[in-house]
Design an enzyme around this catalytic site. Sequence first.
Site, PDB file in Angstrom:
ATOM      1  N   TRP A 130     -56.053 -16.796  -0.512  1.00 22.56           N
ATOM      2  CA  TRP A 130     -55.219 -17.783   0.174  1.00 22.56           C
ATOM      3  C   TRP A 130     -55.250 -17.334   1.633  1.00 22.56           C
ATOM      4  CZ3 TRP A 130     -50.608 -18.137   2.998  1.00 22.56           C
ATOM      5  CH2 TRP A 130     -50.001 -19.401   3.020  1.00 22.56           C
TER       6      TRP A 130
ATOM      7  N   LYS B 163     -38.590 -29.927  -3.798  1.00 21.29           N
ATOM      8  CA  LYS B 163     -39.509 -30.191  -4.918  1.00 21.29           C
ATOM      9  C   LYS B 163     -40.368 -31.415  -4.615  1.00 21.29           C
ATOM     10  CE  LYS B 163     -39.490 -27.288  -6.568  1.00 21.29           C
ATOM     11  NZ  LYS B 163     -38.736 -26.121  -6.393  1.00 21.29           N
TER      12      LYS B 163
ATOM     13  N   GLU C 175     -32.777 -28.660  -2.739  1.00 27.76           N
ATOM     14  CA  GLU C 175     -33.803 -28.228  -3.689  1.00 27.76           C
ATOM     15  C   GLU C 175     -34.575 -29.443  -4.214  1.00 27.76           C
ATOM     16  OE1 GLU C 175     -35.277 -25.655  -4.383  1.00 27.76           O
ATOM     17  OE2 GLU C 175     -36.152 -25.974  -6.356  1.00 27.76           O
TER      18      GLU C 175
ATOM     19  N   GLU D 265     -42.936 -30.725  -1.841  1.00 23.74           N
ATOM     20  CA  GLU D 265     -43.949 -29.742  -2.253  1.00 23.74           C
ATOM     21  C   GLU D 265     -45.052 -30.372  -3.095  1.00 23.74           C
ATOM     22  OE1 GLU D 265     -42.207 -25.304  -3.038  1.00 23.74           O
ATOM     23  OE2 GLU D 265     -41.397 -26.852  -4.332  1.00 23.74           O
TER      24      GLU D 265
HETATM   25  C1  G6P Z   1     -42.976 -19.588  -2.139  1.00 24.66           C
HETATM   26  C2  G6P Z   1     -42.956 -20.376  -3.428  1.00 24.66           C
HETATM   27  C3  G6P Z   1     -41.560 -20.924  -3.680  1.00 24.66           C
HETATM   28  C4  G6P Z   1     -40.541 -19.798  -3.686  1.00 24.66           C
HETATM   29  C5  G6P Z   1     -40.636 -18.961  -2.403  1.00 24.66           C
HETATM   30  C6  G6P Z   1     -39.817 -17.690  -2.524  1.00 24.66           C
HETATM   31  O1  G6P Z   1     -42.757 -20.434  -1.076  1.00 24.66           O
HETATM   32  O2  G6P Z   1     -43.877 -21.436  -3.378  1.00 24.66           O
HETATM   33  O3  G6P Z   1     -41.501 -21.586  -4.933  1.00 24.66           O
HETATM   34  O4  G6P Z   1     -39.258 -20.330  -3.803  1.00 24.66           O
HETATM   35  O5  G6P Z   1     -41.981 -18.563  -2.165  1.00 24.66           O
HETATM   36  O6  G6P Z   1     -40.383 -16.877  -3.517  1.00 24.66           O
HETATM   37  P1  G6P Z   1     -39.606 -15.811  -4.352  1.00 24.66           P
HETATM   38  O7  G6P Z   1     -40.635 -15.242  -5.294  1.00 24.66           O
HETATM   39  O8  G6P Z   1     -39.111 -14.780  -3.381  1.00 24.66           O
HETATM   40  O9  G6P Z   1     -38.486 -16.494  -5.053  1.00 24.66           O
END
Ligand code: G6P
Length: 611
Positions: A75, A488, A484, A491
């Site tokens: 990535w 969603k 949230e 995203e």
């Molecule tokens: C990324 C993911 C999210 C997540 C965020 C925090 O952006 O795509 O889905 O909420 O990271 O990640 P964590 O593992 O710290 O909850």
Amino acid sequence: MCGIVGAVAERNITTILIEGLKRLEYRGYDSAGLAVFTQQGHLERRRRIGKVSELEAAVAAEPLVGNLGIAHTRWATHGAPTEGNAHPHFSGHDLAVVHNGIIENHDVLREQLKGLGYVFTSQTDTEVIVHLLHHTLKSLPDLADALKATVKQLHGAYGLAVISASQPDRLLAARSGSPLVIGLGHGENFLASDQLALRQVTDRFMYLEEGDIAEIRRDQITIWAVDGQPVQREAVQYHEGAEAADKGHYRHFMLKEIHEQPTVVQRTLEDRLGSDHVLVQAFGPKAAELFPKVRNVQIVACGTSYHAGMVARYWLEELAGIPCQVEVASEFRYRKVVVQPDTLFVSISQSGETADTLAALRNAKELGFLASLAICNVGISSLVRESDLTLLTRAGPEIGVASTKAFTTQLVSLMLLTLSLGRVRGTLPAGVEAELVEQLRRLPVRLGEALAMDATIEKTSELFADKHHTLFLGRGAQFPVAMEGALKLKEISYIHAEAYPAGELKHGPLALVDADMPVVTVAPNNELLEKLKSNLQEVRARGGELIVFADEKAGMSNGEGTHVIAMPHIIDALAPILYTIPLQLLSYYVAVLKGTDVDQPRNLAKSVTVE
Ligand code: G6P
């Protein structure tokens, strides 16, 4: 962010590497590659832009057979997602490296290496590592010695896997700031950035600690700690069902994970509830001593986990009477923070490896917080290891990039925290804890009722098919739920979505409202309902179409331009958990309608382990 897999075995390891990469694809997926020490006695590599299936096709077209190899899904951080930037990176023909993380001093090192005659073929920071290692091997010919010397010159974060054609009996690994796990087999051993990648070949693992360097041979593992001394790391058996990485009969991981919520919420509550109270010991042995001292709470998290923290703020202040601040980790870590005495630092993270959240925790340790608590889904994560107290969310592996079951289990965990703190501090009104414990026990069934609305919500999703913008409204603890919901939707469907506290509508966003902008509202049956109804009138008066998720007892009904979806009645405190479900389903079905890549939305990664 990226994924690493490595193997040293007697059998051909190419399919093991590719299967491992597929299991890691949810972490990063703009390109993939592998390097194998072939039976012809040299290193060969294949790299492809796009998904692992592209790499798999390339390997099928031109097979690679060998007993030693490393592989990577990328990535992009340094350099565009091109084949030339994809890992593994080579120095000469016989040294290959894959890398997760970021090397901050790569510019300086690159100039030095260029001065030594190295020619760079990529824009990556990783290529610096492989040339530096190559250079070091000239004076320290043993691969392990050379790697130890090389990593000393690297600033930043790395998980590294290295192989060399001139020492083809071993796979080398180094961990600093980016997780690595060794998978233990019989006469064969493996390496990965996440044990999920290796569940196909073993259920026994050895987790590397910060600063560890490992030499992995078919029949022997040697590990050196950060001080250079050999160390033993404990081998642990992994018990989670291997099926977690499969979609089952669901079309997408996200839908499967949405439907797992009653089960994982149940699991998160298991052995944490007494007859009428929350067991404080669930937070670890030091909790009983620390919790009575807590006078403030500071929550730090990113993304969906941050939204869970925002809900918890309402709970902690309203139910437990404890002042609470919530901040995104990327801001907290760079701000001058004034810490109130006796403040508990709470980090929330699904992965426990999010770079900003980890850095915030590390900063917090310098700032004089009372103690740190991690609410996390991964028991062996850095966040958990580095925190004083832990509450694991037990959601099981979450594969869909858009977080769903991790969020609801975080909310349940935060409710357990609220009740525990409220009781030990004596701030929880009488009877409230017993009532909420009872309601928590019933929650999995209520979530099941919300999931049964699946078909209704699928139908509702059609209202969004041709829309480009949406607004989500909520009040009180439902405001973060609206945030949230908006996250969603954006995203996975790429529809622009914004959330507002409903009372703010007239201070700006109302100007955007017209027939092309659906307004989604969460409306439980509490004291804010009448105010919310007035806000909705403001939308209707401007021709805006309303989609309202309302308590069945809220007395709201369908009308011209107003679609009311009745929600099962639930105690107000737990409403944020229940109302999350239909918003997840709505995003999911809109994304399916739009034909996007639901589980792996563009540009996003599951676990953001770089800044
Ligand atoms: C990324 C993911 C999210 C997540 C965020 C925090 O952006 O795509 O889905 O909420 O990271 O990640 P964590 O593992 O710290 O909850």
